[in-house]
Write an enzyme that holds these catalytic residues in place. Sequence first.
Site, mmCIF file in Angstrom:
data_model
loop_
_atom_site.group_PDB
_atom_site.id
_atom_site.type_symbol
_atom_site.label_atom_id
_atom_site.label_comp_id
_atom_site.label_asym_id
_atom_site.label_seq_id
_atom_site.Cartn_x
_atom_site.Cartn_y
_atom_site.Cartn_z
ATOM 1 N N CYS A 133 0.897 -1.294 -0.126
ATOM 2 C CA CYS A 133 -0.207 0.022 0.035
ATOM 3 C C CYS A 133 0.840 1.262 -0.054
ATOM 4 O O CYS A 133 0.420 2.250 -0.688
ATOM 5 C CB CYS A 133 -0.890 0.028 1.003
ATOM 6 S SG CYS A 133 -1.956 -1.353 1.280
HETATM 7 C C1 BEZ Z 1 0.758 -4.648 1.690
HETATM 8 O O1 BEZ Z 1 0.194 -3.520 1.478
HETATM 9 O O2 BEZ Z 1 1.868 -4.723 1.842
HETATM 10 C C2 BEZ Z 1 -0.291 -5.745 2.387
HETATM 11 C C3 BEZ Z 1 -1.417 -5.658 2.940
HETATM 12 C C4 BEZ Z 1 -2.212 -6.704 3.113
HETATM 13 C C5 BEZ Z 1 -1.601 -7.865 3.065
HETATM 14 C C6 BEZ Z 1 -0.692 -8.141 2.208
HETATM 15 C C7 BEZ Z 1 0.138 -6.958 1.989
#
Ligand code: BEZ
Length: 213
Positions: free
Chosen positions: A46
């Site tokens: 994110c």
């Molecule tokens: C991420 O943004 O890295 C992420 C968020 C939730 C699950 C897996 C990755």
Amino acid sequence: MSTIKLGDEAPNFTAQTTEGEINFHNWLGDNWGILFSHPADYTPVCTTELGTVAKYKAEFDKRNVKVAALSVDGLDSHNGWVKDINETQNTTVNFPIIADEDKKVAMLYDMIHPNADNQLTVRSVFVIGTDKKVKLTITYPASTGRNFDELLRVIDSLQLTANHKVATPANWNNGDDCVVVPAIATADIPAIFPKGYTEVKPYLRMTPQPNLD
Ligand code: BEZ
């Protein structure tokens, strides 16, 4: 909560964001819009996504697109995380991030897919036209960061269709030939597309991209 389908009006809502309270439809005004959710603040994928969107601002502005992000985190969390995004992605977040702790918007847009995760939003994308109708929905899993070049490509295609009566073929990119929409009779093509056309089949007519010099 019901699944939002193409052509539906994008549900309106009022929400707190990192840029103050917004009424979504009023905030969109006469612009196109992208509403996209991410699973959670302070997560790696994110962080790269929101940094990328910030760096694409000039591209969104060129296309009259306003962008809003959303997760079920609160405003304090968003504001703290924005500092990390700015620092690590070498940018300045320049779009609102909606705080949706009560999941009001997430439920309205069906962004929580319980069999994937029953608490967090998946990576939903909604492209909204100037008529407030939903033009595109895409859903990615939490583990896959989105391709924002693809979103720009789709918006270019949608705007061509909206303004020039063309569709775009497989793997089309800006500058490539376009498809004349089936609603136009072949006899009417020369008047509408002065750059010419090629009739591959009576139902497959190609023309140079109409909005380029
Ligand atoms: C991420 O943004 O890295 C992420 C968020 C939730 C699950 C897996 C990755």
